[in-house]
Design a protein around this motif. Structure first.
Motif, PDB file in Angstrom:
ATOM      1  N   VAL B  51     -11.033  23.530   1.801  1.00 24.01           N
ATOM      2  CA  VAL B  51     -11.181  22.074   1.948  1.00 24.01           C
ATOM      3  C   VAL B  51     -10.661  21.383   0.691  1.00 24.01           C
ATOM      4  N   ARG B  52     -11.043  21.915  -0.472  1.00 21.61           N
ATOM      5  CA  ARG B  52     -10.580  21.323  -1.735  1.00 21.61           C
ATOM      6  C   ARG B  52      -9.069  21.405  -1.865  1.00 21.61           C
ATOM      7  N   GLU B  53      -8.550  22.591  -1.507  1.00 23.05           N
ATOM      8  CA  GLU B  53      -7.115  22.819  -1.609  1.00 23.05           C
ATOM      9  C   GLU B  53      -6.331  21.835  -0.725  1.00 23.05           C
ATOM     10  N   MET B  54      -6.824  21.658   0.481  1.00 24.98           N
ATOM     11  CA  MET B  54      -6.113  20.778   1.412  1.00 24.98           C
ATOM     12  C   MET B  54      -6.254  19.316   0.981  1.00 24.98           C
ATOM     13  N   GLN B  55      -7.413  18.973   0.465  1.00 24.25           N
ATOM     14  CA  GLN B  55      -7.590  17.599  -0.009  1.00 24.25           C
ATOM     15  C   GLN B  55      -6.636  17.330  -1.174  1.00 24.25           C
ATOM     16  N   HIS B  56      -6.442  18.360  -1.967  1.00 23.67           N
ATOM     17  CA  HIS B  56      -5.531  18.262  -3.090  1.00 23.67           C
ATOM     18  C   HIS B  56      -4.102  17.984  -2.598  1.00 23.67           C
ATOM     19  N   LEU B  57      -3.699  18.692  -1.542  1.00 22.04           N
ATOM     20  CA  LEU B  57      -2.385  18.430  -0.951  1.00 22.04           C
ATOM     21  C   LEU B  57      -2.309  16.999  -0.405  1.00 22.04           C
ATOM     22  N   ALA B  58      -3.383  16.606   0.260  1.00 23.93           N
ATOM     23  CA  ALA B  58      -3.405  15.254   0.841  1.00 23.93           C
ATOM     24  C   ALA B  58      -3.268  14.198  -0.248  1.00 23.93           C
ATOM     25  N   ASP B  59      -3.837  14.501  -1.422  1.00 25.24           N
ATOM     26  CA  ASP B  59      -3.772  13.536  -2.522  1.00 25.24           C
ATOM     27  C   ASP B  59      -2.343  13.346  -3.032  1.00 25.24           C
ATOM     28  N   ASP B  60      -1.479  14.308  -2.745  1.00 25.36           N
ATOM     29  CA  ASP B  60      -0.078  14.169  -3.151  1.00 25.36           C
ATOM     30  C   ASP B  60       0.737  13.346  -2.161  1.00 25.36           C
ATOM     31  N   ASN B  61       0.083  12.863  -1.126  1.00 31.29           N
ATOM     32  CA  ASN B  61       0.762  12.023  -0.132  1.00 31.29           C
ATOM     33  C   ASN B  61       0.303  10.578  -0.263  1.00 31.29           C
ATOM     34  N   LEU B  62       1.026   9.725   0.383  1.00 35.56           N
ATOM     35  CA  LEU B  62       0.598   8.339   0.558  1.00 35.56           C
ATOM     36  C   LEU B  62       0.522   8.139   2.063  1.00 35.56           C
ATOM     37  N   ASP B  63      -0.661   7.814   2.590  1.00 42.35           N
ATOM     38  CA  ASP B  63      -0.763   7.709   4.040  1.00 42.35           C
ATOM     39  C   ASP B  63      -0.819   6.258   4.500  1.00 42.35           C
ATOM     40  N   VAL B  64      -0.534   6.055   5.772  1.00 42.95           N
ATOM     41  CA  VAL B  64      -0.430   4.688   6.303  1.00 42.95           C
ATOM     42  C   VAL B  64      -1.780   3.991   6.407  1.00 42.95           C
ATOM     43  N   GLY B  65      -2.848   4.735   6.158  1.00 43.37           N
ATOM     44  CA  GLY B  65      -4.152   4.091   6.058  1.00 43.37           C
ATOM     45  C   GLY B  65      -4.294   3.317   4.762  1.00 43.37           C
ATOM     46  N   HIS B  66      -3.418   3.594   3.804  1.00 44.14           N
ATOM     47  CA  HIS B  66      -3.519   2.960   2.496  1.00 44.14           C
ATOM     48  C   HIS B  66      -2.377   2.013   2.180  1.00 44.14           C
ATOM     49  N   ILE B  67      -1.467   1.861   3.099  1.00 44.51           N
ATOM     50  CA  ILE B  67      -0.313   1.016   2.793  1.00 44.51           C
ATOM     51  C   ILE B  67       0.237   0.459   4.105  1.00 44.51           C
ATOM     52  N   PRO B  68       0.495  -0.839   4.156  1.00 38.19           N
ATOM     53  CA  PRO B  68       1.046  -1.403   5.400  1.00 38.19           C
ATOM     54  C   PRO B  68       2.393  -0.759   5.712  1.00 38.19           C
ATOM     55  N   CYS B  69       2.589  -0.440   6.973  1.00 43.45           N
ATOM     56  CA  CYS B  69       3.762   0.333   7.389  1.00 43.45           C
ATOM     57  C   CYS B  69       4.646  -0.515   8.311  1.00 43.45           C
ATOM     58  N   PHE B  70       5.903  -0.661   7.933  1.00 47.43           N
ATOM     59  CA  PHE B  70       6.865  -1.377   8.780  1.00 47.43           C
ATOM     60  C   PHE B  70       7.989  -0.433   9.215  1.00 47.43           C
ATOM     61  N   LEU B  71       7.637   0.831   9.247  1.00 51.35           N
ATOM     62  CA  LEU B  71       8.577   1.877   9.594  1.00 51.35           C
ATOM     63  C   LEU B  71       8.297   2.335  11.027  1.00 51.35           C
ATOM     64  N   GLY B  72       9.371   2.429  11.823  1.00 57.73           N
ATOM     65  CA  GLY B  72       9.220   2.905  13.212  1.00 57.73           C
ATOM     66  C   GLY B  72      10.268   3.971  13.451  1.00 57.73           C
ATOM     67  N   ALA B  73      11.341   3.582  14.151  1.00 55.35           N
ATOM     68  CA  ALA B  73      12.485   4.472  14.331  1.00 55.35           C
ATOM     69  C   ALA B  73      12.121   5.765  15.062  1.00 55.35           C
ATOM     70  N   GLY B  74      11.255   5.654  16.050  1.00 54.22           N
ATOM     71  CA  GLY B  74      10.966   6.818  16.881  1.00 54.22           C
ATOM     72  C   GLY B  74       9.576   7.394  16.721  1.00 54.22           C
ATOM     73  N   ALA B  75       8.863   6.967  15.657  1.00 53.52           N
ATOM     74  CA  ALA B  75       7.464   7.380  15.473  1.00 53.52           C
ATOM     75  C   ALA B  75       6.699   6.110  15.109  1.00 53.52           C
ATOM     76  N   TYR B  76       5.650   5.811  15.849  1.00 52.04           N
ATOM     77  CA  TYR B  76       5.053   4.488  15.721  1.00 52.04           C
ATOM     78  C   TYR B  76       3.578   4.525  15.351  1.00 52.04           C
ATOM     79  N   HIS B  77       3.233   3.589  14.463  1.00 51.97           N
ATOM     80  CA  HIS B  77       1.854   3.472  14.006  1.00 51.97           C
ATOM     81  C   HIS B  77       1.118   2.504  14.917  1.00 51.97           C
TER      82      HIS B  77
END
Lengths: 135, 452, 508
Positions: B51-77
């Motif tokens: 769990v810690r290891e995976m959370q650590h990986l997740a921390d290296d990402n920026l997810d759309v829950g934390h930033i407004p997303c105006f990106l589509g192009a075939g995958a939609y929020h």
């Protein structure tokens, strides 16, 4: 189980029959073939106007468990297909040499028909096949 | 932790019953020189550590829950109602396999049957299958199906340049061994970024199996399909339409324009972004093509007591029976993703899906209008669009996106120059119901500042 | 027990999900001819919807419900932690086109999964793109095709496939434009070496082999087979459906395979989802490494900018092009391999499935994976040695992770494998795979997997033994089975003749 044949038909080794009527011929699959396939659920037929050489795949017959290609016993042009089969494919199970016919063909070379097995030859051939299948 | 339940005593007892003394004795058939190699893997982790290891990986990402997303192009929020995950988390669904044994798979089978029904309603088509891997593979299967439906006598496929670039690549991968000519998508043509449907229809000839177009296009444009099917059918070819399922809450479905095959990426229906997958490809066709259709199909029937029940049907088209003459090699559908899509469609229902569709439409148009009046940006508001639109930018798109990200905490649009050289300096923006009026205002303000 | 169709539960005006009101001005809609009039979707409350799906779920058998020895499908227990990890918002709420620097965690996970699969199989390159086993198979066969073409060896159009192969092999071969040639099995269930030699020529592109094969038997001549095929200029394709028999036991690449797909949903414990999503990565030998489908993840040492994007505290002070500091680190990026066959699907594969498989591999490590295979093979042999006294076993030798019985009972000639299977349902167990492989009449293919206890296996033995007895004393009990399922046997002929593929309101 005895293999049913029709005396006026000629037969292929892949269990199709053909019956000449003037320059036309009717074709379908044999009693042995429909028994092997069991309940037939669909017959895919060519379109009138399509031409095939002898032994070319012209139809596909499907049961729940198998789909089998059908080879045209004689070269020629399809002039009529049995449209009844679209809604009642089980006609092939009930009356394979009669109402369960597949296509009517304008035959190119009637001699081709003569080279096929006659009813008695086919009966023996099919009975042997059946025996082998039982093992 | 290996999830192996045996105690040492049980292991001994079982070995004795088999008649060997050591577990290694069971592997005598493996060439001795190649038996028990060293496998270099990191040390095993406990559940707490993973769990810690995976959370650590997740921390290296920026997810759309934390930033407004105006990106589509075939995958939609999009918003996914809570019930969707609760249903697909029922382990009776997710720990089952393909419903070969119908009597103990009625849950999966009925759920697919309902999914098929809803996809038919959405697309305006007669028949839907149980889904493909994704929109791109669904399109590849459509091309193969069209080639087979024209009985192998037609060897040409015409594809619009505004079909999703990755879908077009996947079609090419699939058909590379089939000796098929693929034309139409070489460049965008003089109308760019609009799609010249007339020119595509012109390319359909007597050797063409199908015309494949997308609406709304990858560049956002809603195409008018009036008369397209008629023109394609006049040449004896098949019309394949890729579409966005959320847009069908508002737009007339391709089935109403006589399309022969309608398909698309079903992710937007209740499936998260998941960094690109798993998604599902929905796939529907006219009744006359049902036996040419690849993939699983569920049909209604009765049991020996006359009760309604469901089975996999037309399986004779499939690889395990037809072998080299099968319609495709596909064995499964995207069962759980299709289930999520079904729960989503049923949950939103008649009014809800239309509402999502309208929210996307109005918000995207609001954003487009606001951006169109900014200095440094150009939006052609005469192009009919759904929730994505092209912005011509006077500064390089990569620079704009970098500043949006680092200075304004906004995930900008898709840089069209990556895939369409003629659209260098153009950005594809997407706005959905997830974007609030505030977020749109932030985007507009940020773009304005960046242009200065 | 039947459940109404969701449409039948609805009433006009109901809705199970509420959305916010529009917070921007309305725009003009497209012209009316482009708009739809109505969309006939169900209208239900959330409560009704949940109850509907709970009822449906109760009509399903899954691994969490009971024993599921479905041969060749590896229905092992799916650890729950996998599901939780695949729902970590930081991992999965990410858009596939986000800038690389914002998804380094995801790319590292994919890279490390590629590396782990390489370590397990011995291959030089791994692509995680394929969506399922059959998709990986298509990748592999196209890779073989492109390899020969890149060398101008274009006359190689034949693909050798043993008669025990999965049905997907011939279908895939045809899709890739190859012609298949079927090879016979010998009386020990191995590929018949004489038949192989007779078919080898400079027209052979390669051979597709499942090892252990669908009989659950490891081909004793594997090194000779791969040597012969290579000598003839062909390449070896491996079907990795049975990898659960080989973890830590042998590396397929080292026994001569050039390309192989893996099934993360079988071997690496990701759930089958009622028929998907799966994931079918391909591994490749040095000869084929550059041909794998892409993009795949590459890692390189690089100078990495310190200023991270911090959404919560972002204040826009950092200048975009002038990060303040750098550090040395590993940078992960997606790229197309040089001679790739191309893309097999949009984006990068089934990431959500990869998260689960990665979790599993990290929790087990090398020792754990070896223990998995040892227990899987132990369980299969334990069942085989007992059940071969009850049902005929065509190939009587030590099996790997699965084995194939004939569903025949002496003194009960009318009993077929299907009847035995359906009766097993009444004992609360999922039937084995039926009628496959084709070379065993009335095949019952049994794969217990390593996560089943001796107690469960013994219960299965009891059930199979009782069923053999019932077949002799009361065959009707089997013919009419199942008796305890939500429905009795379903009329498949009716379903296929009278196609009803969607619900229609009464009277339409």
């Amino acid at each position: 189980m005895a293999v049913k044949v029709h005396p006026d038909c000629r037969y292929t080794k892949s269990h199709e029959w053909v019956r000449m009527e003037g320059e036309h011929a009717y074709a379908g699959i044999t009693d042995y073939a429909q028994t092997q396939l069991s309940d037939i659920v669909y017959v895919e037929l060519p379109e009138p106007g399509d031409s095939f050489s002898q032994g070319e795949i012209y139809a596909v017959v499907e049961s729940v468990k198998a789909a089998s290609d059908c080879y045209l016993p004689v070269a020629g042009e399809i002039v009529e297909i049995n449209e009844e089969l679209e809604d009642t494919p089980d006609l092939v199970n009930q009356d394979c040499y009669g109402e369960g016919w597949f296509v009517r063909i304008l035959v190119e070379d009637p001699d081709e028909v003569e080279d096929l097995m006659d009813a008695e030859e086919y009966r023996q051939f099919a009975e042997e096949a059946e025996e082998e299948g039982a093992h | 932790m290996t999830f192996v339940p045996h105690t040492e005593a049980e292991r001994r007892e079982m070995l004795a019953r088999i008649g060997v003394s050591e577990i290694e004795d069971l592997f005598q058939c493996i060439p001795a020189s190649h038996r028990f190699p060293t496998v270099e893997l990191p040390r095993p982790l406990s559940e707490l550590e993973i769990v810690r290891e995976m959370q650590h990986l997740a921390d290296d990402n920026l997810d759309v829950g934390h930033i407004p997303c105006f990106l589509g192009a075939g995958a939609y929020h999009h918003f996914v109602p809570a019930i969707v995950d609760h249903v697909i988390s029922r382990s009776e669904f997710y720990t089952a396999y393909t419903p070969y044994q119908a009597e103990i798979s009625q849950g999966t089978l009925q759920a697919i049957f309902e999914y098929q029904t809803m996809i038919c309603e959405l697309t305006g088509m007669a028949v839907s299958n149980a889904s493909h891997y994704d929109g791109a593979t669904a399109l590849a299967e459509a091309a193969i199906m069209a080639l087979s439906a024209t009985r192998g006598k037609r060897n040409r496929v015409v594809m619009a340049p505004t079909v999703h670039p990755e879908y077009r690549q996947v079609v090419r991968t699939y058909i590379q061994g089939m000796g098929v000519e693929l034309v139409g998508d070489e460049g965008l043509g003089s109308n760019a970024p609009r799609t010249d449907v007339e020119a595509l229809i012109e390319m359909v000839d007597e050797d063409t199996a199908c015309l494949m177009i997308q609406t709304p296009t990858f560049l956002g444009e809603i195409l008018d399909l009036e008369g397209v099917a008629e023109a394609v059918h006049a040449k004896g070819a098949i019309l394949v339409v890729v579409c966005n399922p959320i847009s069908l809450g508002l737009l007339k479905p391709p089935g109403a324009f006589d399309a022969d095959i309608v398909l698309g990426e079903g992710q937007a229906l209740g499936n998260g972004l998941n960094f690109g997958g798993p998604y599902l490809g929905f796939f529907a066709c006219q009744e006359k093509y049902v036996r040419r259709m690849a993939g699983r199909l569920v049909g209604e029937t009765v049991d020996t007591e006359g009760r309604r029940g469901y089975v996999l049907t037309l399986s004779t088209r499939e690889q395990h029976i037809r072998r080299e003459r099968a319609t495709s090699n596909i064995c499964t559908n995207q069962g759980l993703n299709a289930l999520a899509a079904a729960v989503y469609m049923a949950g939103l229902g008649r009014c809800g899906l239309a509402q999502v569709s309208q929210l996307c439409y109005h918000k995207a148009h609001h954003a487009a209008e606001a951006i169109s009046v900014l200095d440094g940006y150009h939006v052609d508001l005469t192009v009919p669009f759904f929730h994505e639109f092209v912005v011509r930018c006077e500064k390089p798109v990569a620079d704009i996106n970098r500043r949006l990200l680092y200075d304004y905490d906004l995930l900008g649009g898709y840089d069209l120059g990556q895939t369409y050289p003629e659209l260098a300096g153009h950005m594809l923006l997407c706005v959905t119901e997830m974007n609030t009026a505030d977020e749109i205002a932030q985007l507009v303000e940020a773009l304005e500042e960046i242009a200065r | 027990m039947t459940e109404p169709i969701i449409y039948e539960l609805g009433a006009p005006g109901r809705c199970a999900a509420r959305l916010p009101d529009l917070d921007v001005p309305r725009a003009e809609l497209p012209p009316a001819p482009l708009l739809r009039d109505d969309l006939n979707l169900p209208e239900v409350t959330e409560g009704d919807l949940m109850r509907h799906y709970v009822h449906l779920s109760q009509m399903n058998h899954g691994v969490d419900v009971g024993f599921y020895p479905l041969g060749s499908c590896t229905m092992k227990y799916n650890p729950k932690i996998n599901e939780d990890m695949a729902r970590l918002p930081g991992l999965v709420e990410t858009h596939p086109y986000q800038p690389e620097e914002t998804v380094q965690g995801n790319l590292r996970l994919m890279y490390e999964l590629q590396e782990a699969l390489k370590a397990i199989t011995g291959f030089t390159a791994v692509s995680l793109q394929p969506a399922a086993g059959a998709h990986g198979e298509l990748a592999g066969v196209l890779m073989i095709r492109n390899y020969h073409q890149s060398r101008g060896d274009t006359q190689r159009t034949l693909m050798l496939i043993p008669d025990s192969a999965h049905g997907t092999n011939p279908a895939t071969t045809a899709m890739a434009g190859f012609e298949m040639v079927e090879l016979k099995s010998d009386n020990r269930g191995n590929v018949d070496l004489d038949d192989l030699r007779a078919h080898l020529s400079d027209r052979v592109a390669g051979m597709m082999l499942t090892n252990p094969n669908t009989l659950g038997l490891f081909d004793e001549n594997i090194l000779e087979i791969t040597r012969l095929v290579h000598e003839a200029g062909g390449l070896m394709y491996g079907d990795g459906a049975n990898m659960n028999a080989l973890l830590g036991i042998t590396k397929p690449a080292e026994t001569g395979f050039d390309v192989m797909h893996l099934n993360l949903h079988k071997t690496f414990s990701t759930p089958h989802g009622g028929g998907g999503p799966g994931s079918g990565p391909v591994g490749a030998s040095p000869a084929l490494a550059e041909f794998v489908p892409g993009p795949i993840v590459y890692a390189e040492e690089a100078l990495i900018a310190e200023d991270e994007v911090d959404a919560e505290n972002g204040n826009g002070n950092n200048a975009a092009d002038s990060p303040s500091e750098y550090h040395r680190g590993t940078w992960y990026s997606l790229r197309m391999p040089p001679q790739s066959i191309g893309r097999l699907k949009s984006f990068y594969g089934h990431f959500g499935v990869m998260v689960r498989a990665y979790t599993y591999i990290r929790m087990l490590g090398a020792a754990g994976l070896l223990e998995v295979t040892e227990a899987a093979v132990l369980n299969a042999n334990y069942l085989q040695v007992i059940l071969k006294e009850v049902y005929p076993l065509s190939y009587d030798r030590t099996c790997m992770h699965e084995f194939v019985l004939r569903g025949e009972v002496e003194e009960a000639p009318d009993i077929r494998a299907l009847d035995i299977s359906k009766r097993l349902i009444d004992y609360g167990m999922h039937p084995p795979t039926n009628y496959f492989p084709l070379i065993v009449p009335e095949a019952l293919m049994i794969e217990p997997t390593e996560t089943e206890s001796k107690r469960t296996l013994d219960a299965f033995v009891d059930a199979m033994t009782k069923i053999a007895e019932e077949a002799r004393t009361n065959p009707e009990l089997l013919h009419e089975a199942p008796h305890k399922a939500p429905v009795t046997r379903l009329d498949e002929v009716r379903a296929a003749r009278n196609l009803i593929l969607r619900w229609q309101p009464d009277g339409e």
